[in-house]
Design an enzyme around this catalytic site. Structure first.
Site, short mmCIF file in Angstrom:
data_model
loop_
_atom_site.label_atom_id
_atom_site.label_comp_id
_atom_site.label_asym_id
_atom_site.label_seq_id
_atom_site.Cartn_x
_atom_site.Cartn_y
_atom_site.Cartn_z
CG ASP A 293 -2.36 -0.20 0.85
OD1 ASP A 293 -2.64 -0.29 -0.35
OD2 ASP A 293 -3.20 -0.28 1.76
CG ASP A 678 -10.24 -6.99 12.55
OD1 ASP A 678 -10.94 -5.99 12.75
OD2 ASP A 678 -9.23 -7.25 13.21
O1 UPG Z 1 -3.56 1.35 4.81
C1 UPG Z 1 -3.18 0.30 5.31
C2 UPG Z 1 -3.00 0.15 6.71
C3 UPG Z 1 -2.55 -1.07 7.21
N1 UPG Z 1 -2.28 -2.11 6.38
C4 UPG Z 1 -1.81 -3.41 6.96
O2 UPG Z 1 -2.60 -3.83 8.03
C5 UPG Z 1 -1.88 -4.72 8.86
C6 UPG Z 1 -2.15 -4.52 10.32
O3 UPG Z 1 -1.57 -3.37 10.81
P1 UPG Z 1 -0.90 -3.23 12.27
O4 UPG Z 1 -0.41 -1.86 12.43
O5 UPG Z 1 0.06 -4.34 12.49
O6 UPG Z 1 -2.13 -3.38 13.24
P2 UPG Z 1 -2.37 -4.33 14.49
O7 UPG Z 1 -3.11 -3.56 15.51
O8 UPG Z 1 -1.15 -5.00 14.95
O9 UPG Z 1 -3.33 -5.36 13.76
C7 UPG Z 1 -4.48 -5.98 14.25
O10 UPG Z 1 -5.65 -5.17 14.15
C8 UPG Z 1 -5.99 -4.72 12.83
C9 UPG Z 1 -7.29 -4.00 12.91
O11 UPG Z 1 -7.15 -2.77 13.52
C10 UPG Z 1 -6.12 -5.90 11.89
O12 UPG Z 1 -6.31 -5.42 10.60
C11 UPG Z 1 -4.86 -6.73 11.93
O13 UPG Z 1 -4.97 -7.84 11.10
C12 UPG Z 1 -4.62 -7.18 13.36
O14 UPG Z 1 -3.45 -7.96 13.44
C13 UPG Z 1 -0.42 -4.56 8.46
O15 UPG Z 1 0.00 -5.71 7.76
C14 UPG Z 1 -0.44 -3.35 7.55
O16 UPG Z 1 0.55 -3.44 6.58
C15 UPG Z 1 -2.45 -1.97 5.02
O17 UPG Z 1 -2.21 -2.89 4.25
N2 UPG Z 1 -2.90 -0.78 4.51
#
Ligand code: UPG
Ligand code: MN
Ligand code: ZN
Ligand code: ZN
Length: 980
Positions: A293, A678
């Site tokens: 992204d 999610d």
């Molecule tokens: O515009 C965006 C923003 C985020 N992501 C991806 O989303 C994922 C999750 O992001 P992260 O910052 O790691 O969030 P977490 O809080 O650790 O993630 C949890 O919570 C999120 C919801 O808020 C879920 O989407 C994730 O799957 C879940 O692991 C990563 O792979 C990012 O690369 C994108 O692809 N595009």
């Protein structure tokens, strides 16, 4: 750079050892890079005569010594270095192919055409046995293959439900009911016994308590009938991988999402990708799609390196059946890697692999270093053309395929899974819907290119920790008894690199080991965003195939919970309009499939005309190739597909305008409208009547990283809570959405309501946490003098709370420490992040500001929890700090008051101090976090908190000058508000 004491070899992890003169062995005198003598000699034999770190040539004297010592092994060295050459050569090719297969909309791309053609060719010849698989199998030493168990019976079920023991569950349920009754009596007492002298305080506390009780009910009852499951992977093999026949396992498309290579180090993403490419699954059934992204050339280039490194890594993993198959985590395991590995070549090959990985790491880190400063004219690719993604908000869609059937093979000549780089088009003025939008783009690209019937999605930092994870999921999906109505199989999230005491409850054990297993006994776990295998059809907005006939079957048995009365919808399911609509839709679909078969001979134009006559375009968008793919319920790409169309379509379906006026994000795919996409996506599926499955293999299927410092953690929790508030305020609010179909079980609905209203608990929580301090400062109390009955009630409530906790621990196997951390963080998150989320959520609704998805930074190296102590200034820290200080001041004030008043004041003091300590104890990890390692708290936080706390205390002290013992009782009874 060098540590004192005995340095550890960077390659094998052992001590570098001593030289003859007693000093530590040093291979490179330029940079002192720690390498032990054995590894050093090995490197020399391999012909690597320069330091791995700084590149300066090794010391001549050392070289001579070693050369003398070894002469007999030259043949092997020669052989290996030859294979190295091949590697270098191949890398060269792969980067060249990147250059000339420009990511343009040019449909005459020769590489593409070849790839698609040969792939089609393969499809027509697929009746041949899967040779590649047999090959790798043969190389696995017999010791490492499955032991000789009696041959598994293919006709047996692939999984079973294991109910929690009655002896553990029955007392648990009894106590819950008792707690409910006691709560009822308790509230009767509380409401009928107001504290006249402190009416507002009493009222506040009772309201808070009622809210807490309500949120307890929401949280507790979905845990009524927890279950466990067992899978039988050997039966899966016996059924779908019969000897001498091609594997019949279903294909899986893996999705990896990444956005910011500076916050999500490419090395982490590379490890995830490598672990996917090396999964224990037929290679031709695995494709890995990486969504970028951030349109970053760094991500792209590191993927080029990764694809190349996979050519060595994948055969190594399969040959020695190692776990996990993410190199960084495999090599950093602190276990005896020789155990169970009797193959003589293992040690040698592991050593070589480790060295290769170190080199790979250095290459990737060099790319990262290069990417730190963007050149003024933007990035240029190796062939001199500018990188199309130089403007991350305004760039074309980009797709590049690596490896796969017609791509580079591994060093042993076997096919590798496909690896596809995807960066969807971004243009100003178009909403891109964050992660949900990225996943939807991948759904479409993969539908056009491979169209596997199942999709596994992972965050960039969640690597495959158990190479058989996909097989575990297939035990449910491919079982005709179970899989028909399953929309997804969710695996628990497990984490690496969390501090031992898990100060901020990062592991979320209570959620993953208690709540989710409870949900599995109802309609299935919620989707948590990563580590989840989807049924592609469920993403396309259809209901489960068996739904229309549910009313008949539900009366006989409910295979989901065993106790039909509790969870199944009413037996007489009304034929509501949406139901009829869906039926119609299915018929339409069948008709369309039929039509497509009939019109094989028509040309593309006519076919697309035919398709567009149906309503599909309104739902899926204007891509006939994509629409056609949705009609293939068992996946696969239409044999008749024209390669040039495929290329055009892949780019077309990731264009930013594609989703306009379609149902993407509204009814199909990942659902938009919340940063916790999610929860929303899973909720929609459950509303349609699908069920999901929770799969907890012994060896955790996937592992990720979590933010371990306080500020990052609070921001993560803030985003989650904000996502919940967004859902609460949207049309998808579980309080009123989806009653029509009657397909969402009511306990499941309760659980969803819980996941969206929990942030609101922050309001009573903040009030309740300040109450003890107020009581101590004013000398009043929220509870009147206790009668005997009241004491019994209080004691009963207290006991029932403890006993439910104990019994819950007993059936779930969660440790008491985890439970306590969870409680603490519930308060910490509640009084900070959740509180802000509520305000931001309403602000968003009223002012129309969009919320942004702040990605959590993933630690690149094992910096031994250095992260834990980082305190970054954020407003989130103010409310809990204030509460802490107010309560501590309260305790001090309470004691000095009691000292002044003498003996009889100590009794009431005890109760108040107890409550105050309850608050302080819960906030304790926060206090520790705030102190950082060197007791350096950001000054602003201290200033604000001290200010707020003293203002607060002063106000109360002025109203109630308890130092003046004379008429304090008179004052307190008459003045209850600030304005007195
Ligand atoms: O515009 C965006 C923003 C985020 N992501 C991806 O989303 C994922 C999750 O992001 P992260 O910052 O790691 O969030 P977490 O809080 O650790 O993630 C949890 O919570 C999120 C919801 O808020 C879920 O989407 C994730 O799957 C879940 O692991 C990563 O792979 C990012 O690369 C994108 O692809 N595009
Ligand atoms: Mn994450
Ligand atoms: Zn070594
Ligand atoms: Zn060096």
């Amino acid at each position: 750079m060098m540590e004192s004491g005995a340095p550890v070899c960077h390659t094998c992890g052992e001590n570098v050892g001593l030289k003859a003169n007693g000093e530590h062995f040093v291979a490179c005198h330029e940079c002192n890079f720690p390498v032990c003598k054995t590894c050093f000699e090995y490197d020399l034999k391999e012909g690597r005569k320069a330091c791995l770190q700084c590149g300066s040539p090794y010391d001549e004297n050392l070289l001579d010594d070693v050369e003398k010592a070894s002469g007999d092994q030259s043949t092997m060295a020669a052989h290996l270095s030859k294979s190295q050459e091949v590697g270098v050569h191949a890398r060269h090719i792969s980067s060249v192919s990147t250059l000339d297969s420009e990511m343009t909309e040019d449909n005459g791309n020769p590489i593409w055409k070849n790839r698609v053609e040969s792939w089609k060719e393969k499809k027509s010849k697929k009746k041949k046995p899967a040779k590649v698989k047999v090959d790798t199998e043969a190389q696995v030493p017999p010791e490492q293959q499955m032991e000789d168990k009696p041959a598994p019976d293919a006709s047996q079920p692939l999984s079973t439900i294991i109910p929690i023991q009655k002896s553990k569950l029955a007392p648990y349920r009894t106590v819950i009911i008792m707690r409910l009754i006691i709560l009822g009596l308790f509230f009767h007492y509380r409401v009928t016994n107001p504290v006249e002298s402190a009416f507002p305080l009493w009222l506040t506390s009772v309201i808070c308590e009622i809210w807490f009780a309500f949120s307890w009910v929401l949280d507790q009852f979905p845990k009524w009938s927890p279950i466990d499951r067992e899978t039988y992977i050997d039966r899966l093999s016996a059924r779908y991988e019969r000897e001498g026949e091609p594997s019949e396992l279903a294909a899986v498309d893996f999705f990896v999402s990444t956005v910011d290579p500076l916050k999500e180090p490419p090395l982490i993403t590379a490890n995830t990708v490598l672990s996917i490419l090396a999964v224990d699954y037929p290679v031709d059934k695995v494709s890995c799609y990486v969504s970028d992204d951030g349109a970053a050339m760094l991500t792209f280039e590191s993927l080029v390196e990764t694809a190349d490194f996979a050519r060595k890594w994948v055969p190594f993993c399969k040959k020695f059946a190692i776990e996990p198959r993410a190199p960084e985590f495999y090599f950093s395991q602190k276990i005896d890697y020789l155990k169970d590995k009797v193959q003589p070549s293992f040690v040698k090959e592991r050593r070589a692999m480790k060295r290769d990985y170190e080199e790979f790491k250095i290459r990737v880190n060099a790319l990262v270093a290069k990417a730190q400063k963007t050149p003024e004219e933007g990035w240029t690719m190796q062939d001199g053309t500018p990188w199309p993604g130089n403007n991350t908000r305004d760039h074309p869609g980009m797709i590049q395929v690596f490896l796969g059937y017609s791509g580079a093979r591994d060093i042993e000549g076997n096919e590798l899974p496909r690896l596809v780089y995807v960066s969807r088009e971004k243009r100003p003025g178009y909403q891109h819907h964050k992660k949900a939008g990225a996943e939807n783009a991948l759904v479409r690209v993969s539908a056009v290119l491979t169209n596997a019937p199942y999709i596994l999605n992972l965050d960039c930092d969640h690597y495959v920790n158990n190479s058989k994870a996909v097989r575990e999921a297939m035990c449910f999906m491919m079982d005709p008894q179970v899989g028909r109505d399953v929309c997804y199989v969710q695996f628990p999230q497990r984490f690496d690199g969390i501090d031992r005491s898990d100060r901020y409850a990062n592991r979320n054990t209570v959620f993953f080991d208690v709540n989710m297993r409870g949900l599995d006994g109802i309609q299935g776990p919620v989707y948590v965003g990563t580590g989840c295998v989807f049924n592609r059809q469920a993403l396309y907005g259809y209901g489960p195939p068996s739904m229309p006939s549910l009313p008949k079957s539900s009366s006989s048995s409910c295979s989901w919970c065993g106790c039909c009365s509790c969870c199944c919808p009413s037996k007489k399911e009304p034929k509501d309009p949406s139901e009829l609509y869906r039926d119609a839709k299915r018929e339409e679909l069948d008709a369309a499939i039929f039509n497509l078969r009939e019109i094989e001979n028509y040309d593309d134009y006519e076919r697309s005309m035919l398709i567009s006559q149906t309503s599909f375009e309104k739902t899926f968008g204007l891509s006939s190739v994509f629409i056609e793919s949705t009609l293939m319920e068992n996946g696969g790409v239409a044999e008749s597909a024209n390669p040039s169309t495929l290329i055009k379509e892949a780019i077309h379906v990731i264009s930013c305008g594609y989703e306009e006026k379609t149902a993407w994000g509204k009814e199909i795919g990942w659902i938009y409208g919340s940063v916790t996409e999610d929860i929303l996506t899973g909720f929609k599926m459950h509303c349609r009547g699908w069920r999901s499955i929770y799969c907890m293999p012994l060896r955790p299927a996937f592992k990720g990283s979590a933010p371990i410092n306080l500020s990052d953690r609070l921001h993560q929790v803030l985003r989650w809570a904000l996502g919940s508030v967004e859902i609460f305020l949207s049309r998808h609010c579980p309080l009123w959405y989806g009653f029509g179909g009657g397909r969402l079980k009511w306990l499941q609905r309760l659980a969803y309501i819980n996941t969206i209203v929990y942030p609101f608990t922050s309001l009573p929580l903040v009030a309740y946490c300040s109450l003890p301090a107020i009581c101590l400062l004013t000398g009043k109390f929220i509870i009147p003098t206790l009668s005997n009955l009241a004491s019994v009630l209080f004691l009963g409530l207290f006991l029932s709370i403890i006993v439910t906790a104990v019994l819950e621990l007993r059936w779930s196997g969660v440790s008491i420490e985890d439970l306590w951390r969870n409680e603490q963080f519930w308060v910490i998150g509640g009084v900070s992040a959740h509180l802000f989320a509520v305000f931001q959520g309403f602000l968003k609704m009223l002012a129309g500001v969009d919320t942004n998805f702040t990605v959590t930074a993933k630690a690149a190296d094992d910096a031994e929890f250095g992260e834990l102590y980082i305190v970054k200034w954020t407003t989130l820290l103010i409310p809990p700090t204030t509460l802490l200080i107010v309560n501590m001041v309260g305790v001090v004030a309470g004691f000095s008051d009691a000292l002044n008043k003498g003996y009889e004041a100590w009794g009431p003091l005890f109760g108040k101090v107890f409550f105050s300590f309850w608050v302080i104890l819960h906030l304790y990890p926060f206090l520790k976090g705030l102190m950082g390692r060197q007791n350096r708290t950001p000054t602003i936080v201290v200033l604000w908190s001290v200010l707020l706390a003293s203002v607060f205390s002063l106000v109360w002290v002025r109203i109630n000058p308890f130092v003046n013992t004379g008429n304090s009782t008179a004052t307190t009874s008459s003045c209850i508000a600030i304005d007195c």
